[in-house]
Write a protein that holds these residues in place. Sequence first.
Motif, PDB file in Angstrom:
ATOM      1  N   UNK A  11      39.339  97.069  40.350  1.00 43.62           N
ATOM      2  CA  UNK A  11      38.453  97.040  39.140  1.00 43.62           C
ATOM      3  C   UNK A  11      37.379  97.985  39.508  1.00 43.62           C
ATOM      4  N   UNK A  12      37.157  98.886  38.263  1.00 44.71           N
ATOM      5  CA  UNK A  12      36.213  99.702  38.292  1.00 44.71           C
ATOM      6  C   UNK A  12      34.494  99.288  38.077  1.00 44.71           C
ATOM      7  N   UNK A  41      47.847  98.123  41.013  1.00 39.81           N
ATOM      8  CA  UNK A  41      47.477  98.187  39.557  1.00 39.81           C
ATOM      9  C   UNK A  41      46.054  98.506  39.293  1.00 39.81           C
ATOM     10  N   UNK A  42      45.774  99.284  38.367  1.00 42.25           N
ATOM     11  CA  UNK A  42      44.229  99.850  38.176  1.00 42.25           C
ATOM     12  C   UNK A  42      43.824  99.236  36.776  1.00 42.25           C
ATOM     13  N   UNK A  43      42.921  98.310  36.651  1.00 43.13           N
ATOM     14  CA  UNK A  43      42.762  97.771  35.382  1.00 43.13           C
ATOM     15  C   UNK A  43      41.908  98.664  34.590  1.00 43.13           C
ATOM     16  N   UNK A  44      41.842  99.029  33.356  1.00 38.77           N
ATOM     17  CA  UNK A  44      41.028  99.603  32.398  1.00 38.77           C
ATOM     18  C   UNK A  44      40.456  98.680  31.657  1.00 38.77           C
ATOM     19  N   UNK A  45      39.213  98.069  31.794  1.00 37.23           N
ATOM     20  CA  UNK A  45      38.581  97.152  31.096  1.00 37.23           C
ATOM     21  C   UNK A  45      38.346  97.940  29.513  1.00 37.23           C
ATOM     22  N   UNK A 159      37.963  87.142  28.971  1.00 40.79           N
ATOM     23  CA  UNK A 159      39.257  87.543  28.379  1.00 40.79           C
ATOM     24  C   UNK A 159      40.093  88.502  29.121  1.00 40.79           C
ATOM     25  N   UNK A 160      39.583  89.761  29.533  1.00 41.70           N
ATOM     26  CA  UNK A 160      40.316  90.730  30.242  1.00 41.70           C
ATOM     27  C   UNK A 160      40.870  90.448  31.422  1.00 41.70           C
ATOM     28  N   UNK A 164      44.725  90.422  32.809  1.00 44.33           N
ATOM     29  CA  UNK A 164      45.365  91.130  33.493  1.00 44.33           C
ATOM     30  C   UNK A 164      45.901  90.452  34.693  1.00 44.33           C
ATOM     31  N   UNK A 165      45.260  89.478  35.388  1.00 42.76           N
ATOM     32  CA  UNK A 165      45.968  88.696  36.308  1.00 42.76           C
ATOM     33  C   UNK A 165      47.067  88.176  36.140  1.00 42.76           C
TER      34      UNK A 165
END
Length: 372
Positions: A11-12, A41-45, A159-160, A164-165
Amino acid sequence: MQTRKHPLFLLSGVATNAVGYDLCPKSSFARFMSGQGFDTWVLELRGSGLSTFRVGIGEDSDASLGESKGRLEQRPSESFMNGADRLSSFFDDGVSSQIGSQIRNLSQKLLDVIEGSQQFVSPNVGLFQGLFPSELEDVIKQLDMVSKYDWDLDHHLEEDLPSAVEYIRTQSKPNDGQIFAIGHSMGGILLYAMLSRSCSQGRDSGLTSIVTLGSTLDYTPSNSSLKFLLPVADPARALNIPAIPVGTLIAAAYHFSSSPPYVLSWLKAQVTAQGMLHPQALTKLVSNSFCTVPAKLLLQLTTAFQQGDQDFICPPTAVYETVKSIPEHLVMYKVFGEPGGPHYGHYDLVGGRWAYHEVYPCIIDFLSRHDV
């Protein structure tokens, strides 16, 4: 290569995207973790990086494209002033009209200073030359879209992250349904909040272990440079400003921190300790990693101020305030950096020259002990 039992998602921080985790082969935290056997995995919010607004196809799109081409043909100084006029137009009603006028006047004075400095430095080399023309155009585009930036930290949390999880669980299929998570800056704040929320509701978070980098829930005892948000909190709330193009502003400011007469040289220290990020990696970080962010999200983060060793954004003292609230047997706390160097700035924990040798192995060791 060892195969890990649990997948990992990254997470960024606020106003940043996935680029920070993959600056270059030698400064790519995502590639390093993948190479260590983690399904990474890299999450883009929402609203950042690859998670962008889609533009419709049709006559309206053609018209927008034509308008964009027309703007690109303008001189950079004209684009700058057009962007300022567009920004000031948000304040052209009622009591806010004076603010709009002040923005126009300030922008013109800034332009005069820049063009004056341009003549002082060289009659043949303009400061605007190489000033990321695409970023100047992005200012105008972002101002057209600010009304769409209508979300905050709660949207990410409620929500995000759960989406993602669940997606990673479905794709990676860990035996126990648990995953690892690493959050940098605001990414760590979201992970803390996710754990707290799950605990208070008596449900499983889906996270077996987490790592936070430069994250805290309480900045009050520290001298964090993020306190600059406080003076703008009340005006932004009162004027209902929807979004702030942080990425575009930082990219433009970075040019003046790296070129004569170095009027914004202090900016680099907010991102990295001296000599820690490779110049090309720093340019990529500044040019491609920062994004536009909703004002309401920034306003939420200012509540953390209300009553690495050189991380001016999230100093170790701030991180320790959060660590103290966690039972000792459930947490490990480490400050990276030595008095004689190397030192770590806010983004050096993810992509600094020494992170590969000092930070990454420490994280691998911690996660490996919980990968059972």
